[in-house]
Design a protein around this motif. Structure first.
Motif, PDB file in Angstrom:
ATOM      1  N   LEU A   1     -93.628-151.552 -39.996  1.00  0.00           N
ATOM      2  CA  LEU A   1     -94.016-150.376 -40.782  1.00  0.00           C
ATOM      3  C   LEU A   1     -93.912-149.145 -39.889  1.00  0.00           C
ATOM      4  O   LEU A   1     -94.651-149.025 -38.910  1.00  0.00           O
ATOM      5  CB  LEU A   1     -95.436-150.538 -41.316  1.00  0.00           C
ATOM      6  CG  LEU A   1     -96.002-149.360 -42.116  1.00  0.00           C
ATOM      7  CD1 LEU A   1     -95.185-149.150 -43.381  1.00  0.00           C
ATOM      8  CD2 LEU A   1     -97.464-149.608 -42.464  1.00  0.00           C
TER       9      LEU A   1
ATOM     10  N   PRO B   1     -96.637-152.474 -47.318  1.00  0.00           N
ATOM     11  CA  PRO B   1     -95.492-152.852 -46.470  1.00  0.00           C
ATOM     12  C   PRO B   1     -95.907-153.610 -45.227  1.00  0.00           C
ATOM     13  O   PRO B   1     -95.202-154.501 -44.767  1.00  0.00           O
ATOM     14  CB  PRO B   1     -94.860-151.495 -46.119  1.00  0.00           C
ATOM     15  CG  PRO B   1     -95.333-150.551 -47.176  1.00  0.00           C
ATOM     16  CD  PRO B   1     -96.693-151.030 -47.562  1.00  0.00           C
ATOM     17  N   LEU B   2     -97.071-153.270 -44.657  1.00  0.00           N
ATOM     18  CA  LEU B   2     -97.542-153.975 -43.464  1.00  0.00           C
ATOM     19  C   LEU B   2     -97.851-155.431 -43.785  1.00  0.00           C
ATOM     20  O   LEU B   2     -97.480-156.337 -43.038  1.00  0.00           O
ATOM     21  CB  LEU B   2     -98.785-153.274 -42.910  1.00  0.00           C
ATOM     22  CG  LEU B   2     -99.450-153.952 -41.711  1.00  0.00           C
ATOM     23  CD1 LEU B   2     -98.453-154.086 -40.551  1.00  0.00           C
ATOM     24  CD2 LEU B   2    -100.684-153.196 -41.291  1.00  0.00           C
TER      25      LEU B   2
END
Length: 279
Positions: free
Chosen positions: A51, A15-16
């Motif tokens: 995130l 996700p980052l």
């Protein structure tokens, strides 16, 4: 109950990486500072582009000196000049007051330090820190550009979140700084953090929980001592990271919210050799 399972590394990083890619497509590059003289916009990027820290996860507070991330901590907060690895890293930035070891930096910017009627810097006497002058839009913009550069460096150094300290500095200003000045400035800083892809934590200041300042989670000191733990847990759900400095307060916080958020016992100076107890 505090989550004890380690973060799955590939799933935590993906996700980052997506957030950073979106940042390149939709806004300034991560880590980029505004051009000299540019105005910092108060409009934050959507929270979906950052995130968030894991909810109800054990953490360690290391702003008084770094040490190996203890098991089972999944979140660690460190000074912006001391990047962390091996957990969700949160960058500590003193955004509303000066650090004692940065007096020379602020001496070159005297107009940004709050001064009393005699021209003397107004101090947070408990920590020997000078308050910053938030009283005009122009000064807030200048200060926000400074903090924006720091947050950009946090992102470059691998931090994923940011804790901006001393949101409540107006309460120590002897009436010179008003609550409205602090909230206007806070919105600039949360917007800056989001532009750099950082989730940003509200630090203390329970009276501002309803202000919609752009914070994504919370780092809270001594909420049991001041009977504020439930208020933060209600506002941020499981993404509240509580630190208590007295055993009796830690036990009270564990009883009140330990089943909802992460509660940590540390020494007041958060030294590397200090205690680490969770519940």
């Amino acid at each position: 109950m505090i989550a004890r399972l380690p973060l799955p590394r590939p799933l935590a990083v993906l996700p980052l990486l997506l957030a950073l890619l979106l940042g390149l497509l939709l806004g300034p590059p991560v880590g980029a500072a505004p051009a000299h003289g540019a105005t910092v916009s108060p409009a934050a990027r959507p929270a979906a582009e950052v995130l968030l820290p894991p909810a109800d996860a054990a953490w360690d507070y290391q702003i008084g000196g770094a040490r190996p991330v203890p098991d089972p901590a999944q979140v660690v907060v460190r000074d912006r000049r001391d990047p962390a690895a091996g957990a969700y890293p949160v960058c500590y930035v003193n955004g509303f007051q000066t650090q004692p070891d940065e007096r020379a930096f602020w001496a070159r910017r005297p107009a940004l330090v709050l001064r009393d009627g005699r021209g003397r810097p107004v101090l947070d006497s408990a920590w020997g820190e000078q308050l910053l002058d938030l009283r005009t839009p122009a000064k807030r913009q200048r200060l926000a550009r400074v903090v924006d550069r720091w947050l950009g460096r946090c992102a470059q150094d691998g931090f994923v979140g940011a804790e901006i300290d001393n949101l409540d500095s107006w309460t120590r200003s002897h009436g010179l700084v008003k609550r409205r000045h602090a909230t206007a400035y806070a919105r600039l800083l949360t917007a800056a953090a989001h532009r750099h892809g950082l989730a940003v934590a509200q630090k203390n200041a329970a009276t501002l929980l309803q202000q919609r300042l752009g914070f994504d989670f919370a780092v809270v000191e001594e909420c049991a001592r001041w009977d504020e733990c439930r208020r933060f847990a209600d506002a941020f759900g499981g993404r509240v990271f509580v630190v208590e400095y007295r055993t009796s307060d830690w036990e009270r916080a564990c009883h009140q919210v330990g089943d909802r958020v992460s509660v940590l016992l540390r020494d007041r100076d958060v030294t590397p050799a200090g205690p680490f107890r969770t519940c």
